[in-house]
Design a protein around this motif. Structure first.
Motif, PDB file in Angstrom:
ATOM      1  N   PHE A 150       0.810  -1.211   0.000  1.00 54.75           N
ATOM      2  CA  PHE A 150       0.000   0.000   0.000  1.00 54.75           C
ATOM      3  C   PHE A 150       0.849   1.267   0.000  1.00 54.75           C
ATOM      4  O   PHE A 150       0.427   2.316   0.485  1.00 54.75           O
ATOM      5  CB  PHE A 150      -0.950  -0.008   1.204  1.00 54.75           C
ATOM      6  N   LYS A 151       2.045   1.165  -0.584  1.00 53.46           N
ATOM      7  CA  LYS A 151       2.950   2.313  -0.655  1.00 53.46           C
ATOM      8  C   LYS A 151       2.295   3.497  -1.352  1.00 53.46           C
ATOM      9  O   LYS A 151       2.333   4.628  -0.849  1.00 53.46           O
ATOM     10  CB  LYS A 151       4.235   1.914  -1.391  1.00 53.46           C
ATOM     11  N   SER A 152       1.677   3.265  -2.496  1.00 57.02           N
ATOM     12  CA  SER A 152       1.059   4.362  -3.252  1.00 57.02           C
ATOM     13  C   SER A 152      -0.069   4.998  -2.458  1.00 57.02           C
ATOM     14  O   SER A 152      -0.219   6.229  -2.453  1.00 57.02           O
ATOM     15  CB  SER A 152       0.535   3.845  -4.597  1.00 57.02           C
ATOM     16  N   TRP A 153      -0.845   4.167  -1.785  1.00 54.79           N
ATOM     17  CA  TRP A 153      -1.941   4.714  -0.986  1.00 54.79           C
ATOM     18  C   TRP A 153      -1.397   5.580   0.148  1.00 54.79           C
ATOM     19  O   TRP A 153      -1.930   6.665   0.418  1.00 54.79           O
ATOM     20  CB  TRP A 153      -2.811   3.591  -0.415  1.00 54.79           C
ATOM     21  N   VAL A 154      -0.348   5.129   0.830  1.00 56.11           N
ATOM     22  CA  VAL A 154       0.237   5.923   1.919  1.00 56.11           C
ATOM     23  C   VAL A 154       0.673   7.284   1.396  1.00 56.11           C
ATOM     24  O   VAL A 154       0.410   8.334   2.015  1.00 56.11           O
ATOM     25  CB  VAL A 154       1.430   5.193   2.566  1.00 56.11           C
ATOM     26  N   GLN A 155       1.347   7.293   0.260  1.00 56.26           N
ATOM     27  CA  GLN A 155       1.824   8.558  -0.303  1.00 56.26           C
ATOM     28  C   GLN A 155       0.657   9.461  -0.679  1.00 56.26           C
ATOM     29  O   GLN A 155       0.687  10.670  -0.407  1.00 56.26           O
ATOM     30  CB  GLN A 155       2.713   8.272  -1.516  1.00 56.26           C
ATOM     31  N   ASP A 156      -0.379   8.888  -1.290  1.00 56.89           N
ATOM     32  CA  ASP A 156      -1.545   9.686  -1.676  1.00 56.89           C
ATOM     33  C   ASP A 156      -2.283  10.220  -0.449  1.00 56.89           C
ATOM     34  O   ASP A 156      -2.691  11.391  -0.417  1.00 56.89           O
ATOM     35  CB  ASP A 156      -2.505   8.848  -2.528  1.00 56.89           C
ATOM     36  N   ALA A 157      -2.461   9.362   0.556  1.00 60.67           N
ATOM     37  CA  ALA A 157      -3.168   9.793   1.768  1.00 60.67           C
ATOM     38  C   ALA A 157      -2.388  10.892   2.484  1.00 60.67           C
ATOM     39  O   ALA A 157      -2.979  11.842   3.022  1.00 60.67           O
ATOM     40  CB  ALA A 157      -3.388   8.598   2.694  1.00 60.67           C
ATOM     41  N   THR A 158      -1.063  10.785   2.490  1.00 61.57           N
ATOM     42  CA  THR A 158      -0.229  11.813   3.116  1.00 61.57           C
ATOM     43  C   THR A 158      -0.356  13.135   2.375  1.00 61.57           C
ATOM     44  O   THR A 158      -0.481  14.201   2.991  1.00 61.57           O
ATOM     45  CB  THR A 158       1.241  11.355   3.159  1.00 61.57           C
ATOM     46  N   ASN A 159      -0.329  13.078   1.045  1.00 58.52           N
ATOM     47  CA  ASN A 159      -0.482  14.301   0.253  1.00 58.52           C
ATOM     48  C   ASN A 159      -1.849  14.937   0.481  1.00 58.52           C
ATOM     49  O   ASN A 159      -1.973  16.166   0.555  1.00 58.52           O
ATOM     50  CB  ASN A 159      -0.281  13.992  -1.232  1.00 58.52           C
ATOM     51  N   ARG A 160      -2.872  14.106   0.579  1.00 60.85           N
ATOM     52  CA  ARG A 160      -4.204  14.649   0.843  1.00 60.85           C
ATOM     53  C   ARG A 160      -4.246  15.331   2.211  1.00 60.85           C
ATOM     54  O   ARG A 160      -4.855  16.398   2.372  1.00 60.85           O
ATOM     55  CB  ARG A 160      -5.256  13.548   0.748  1.00 60.85           C
ATOM     56  N   PHE A 161      -3.629  14.713   3.196  1.00 62.44           N
ATOM     57  CA  PHE A 161      -3.612  15.291   4.536  1.00 62.44           C
ATOM     58  C   PHE A 161      -2.931  16.653   4.542  1.00 62.44           C
ATOM     59  O   PHE A 161      -3.369  17.589   5.232  1.00 62.44           O
ATOM     60  CB  PHE A 161      -2.890  14.339   5.503  1.00 62.44           C
ATOM     61  N   LEU A 162      -1.844  16.787   3.785  1.00 63.30           N
ATOM     62  CA  LEU A 162      -1.069  18.018   3.800  1.00 63.30           C
ATOM     63  C   LEU A 162      -1.667  19.121   2.937  1.00 63.30           C
ATOM     64  O   LEU A 162      -1.379  20.302   3.171  1.00 63.30           O
ATOM     65  CB  LEU A 162       0.364  17.734   3.333  1.00 63.30           C
ATOM     66  N   SER A 163      -2.486  18.766   1.961  1.00 62.20           N
ATOM     67  CA  SER A 163      -2.902  19.775   0.986  1.00 62.20           C
ATOM     68  C   SER A 163      -4.407  19.964   0.835  1.00 62.20           C
ATOM     69  O   SER A 163      -4.839  20.950   0.230  1.00 62.20           O
ATOM     70  CB  SER A 163      -2.324  19.412  -0.395  1.00 62.20           C
ATOM     71  N   GLU A 164      -5.206  19.061   1.373  1.00 60.78           N
ATOM     72  CA  GLU A 164      -6.655  19.159   1.179  1.00 60.78           C
ATOM     73  C   GLU A 164      -7.358  19.416   2.508  1.00 60.78           C
ATOM     74  O   GLU A 164      -6.808  19.135   3.579  1.00 60.78           O
ATOM     75  CB  GLU A 164      -7.190  17.871   0.534  1.00 60.78           C
TER      76      GLU A 164
END
Length: 303
Positions: free
Chosen positions: A229-243
């Motif tokens: 789930f590497k891609s999901w972790v990266q996407d979820a982190t980006n969402r947390f920081l920017s959305e």
């Protein structure tokens, strides 16, 4: 010592014998050189093949298409409803936006949401201080808890990407054994490494999953090794920081870990005082109850 006249080799015979010996030595040397050349070439070929395989694996890992995220985390976090019952959901597909959890707005339940990085020492303080009392609140029906693993400290673990690997491991447990996710989350903080270290190995992350009593241990172990789930972790982190954080008005520039939200309000108090957090939860719930039960002021009739 004397030689018989016919037994002693002649000068020509001695010369020919020396030449033959020299020829044999040259032949032996050429054979050794051919053998060594073959061995060296073979070793080089094996090394080249091994390096090519490693490079191929690394390239494949980096260009492989994104897979779906973990099940039971359609909101990017795992929600425990009243009674500590995990809410099961389908997995997010690649590029799919998460579905925000609908909070209980009756004012009788505290909706607690946390965003945590497993390398973050302040997250560890909050968990150590409040993990057990949050469990008690949820088990008693007074609260729900939704935990969002993120990886904002991935580059602070001596190259091991511990934050990412730990968040992935949490996703693996949420996917295959959601009932044990809360315990696994607690164990990750109880065994939290220091920033700047390589953190826990994959084997240690797998051992903690076993300690948490997960089901489907073999599939979770494979998921951890594959960083599924590497891609999901990266996407979820980006969402947390920017959305925007759902159901709150927290500004983007206020993001950090832990981010703790109760009924839409961000907790900014002590991370080591359980009484202060408990008081905040009660106040946030009371405010929601007041809003939910307030009688609208009637508008004057037009005359």
């Amino acid at each position: 010592m004397t030689y018989g006249g016919s037994d002693r080799p002649t000068k020509n015979e001695r010369r020919e014998a020396a030449r033959e010996k020299a020829r044999q030595l040259r032949d032996q040397q050429r054979k050794r050189e051919r053998r060594n050349k073959f061995l060296i070439q073979g070793g080089v070929i094996v090394a080249v093949v091994a390096i090519a395989a490693l490079i191929g694996t690394l390239i494949w890992q980096n260009i492989q298409p994104e897979g779906p995220g973990p099940r039971n985390m359609a909101s990017d976090g795992l929600l425990y409803d009243v009674g500590m019952t995990p809410v099961e959901t389908v997995a997010l597909q690649p590029d799919e936006e998460p579905t925000a959890t609908v909070p209980d707005e009756s004012g009788t339940v505290a909706n607690i949401v946390t965003y945590v990085d497993y390398l973050c020492p302040f997250c560890g303080q909050f968990e150590t201080t409040n993990g057990d009392q949050i469990r008690t609140m949820v088990e008693s029906g007074a609260a729900t808890i939704e935990i969002h693993p993120v990886a904002i400290l991935t580059n602070r673990s001596a190259g091991s990407q511990y934050s990412l690997r730990a968040a992935n491991a949490a996703g693996c447990v949420a996917d295959a054994s959601p009932e044990q996710f809360y315990d696994y989350n607690a164990l990750l903080f109880a065994n939290q490494p220091e920033e700047g270290t390589t953190g826990l190995s994959n084997d240690e992350l797998k051992a903690l999953a076993a300690d948490a009593g997960v089901t489907s241990l073999s599939s979770i172990e494979q998921c951890i090794d594959d960083t599924e789930f590497k891609s999901w972790v990266q996407d979820a982190t980006n969402r947390f920081l920017s959305e925007p954080i759902p159901n709150s008005d927290i500004e983007t520039q206020q993001r950090g870990t832990p981010t703790v939200v109760v009924n839409g309000k961000q907790y900014t108090g002590s991370l080591t005082d359980p009484a202060e957090f408990a008081s905040f939860v009660l106040q946030a719930t009371a405010d929601t109850y007041t809003e939910a039960t307030a009688t609208p002021t009637p508008e004057p009739d037009d005359e």
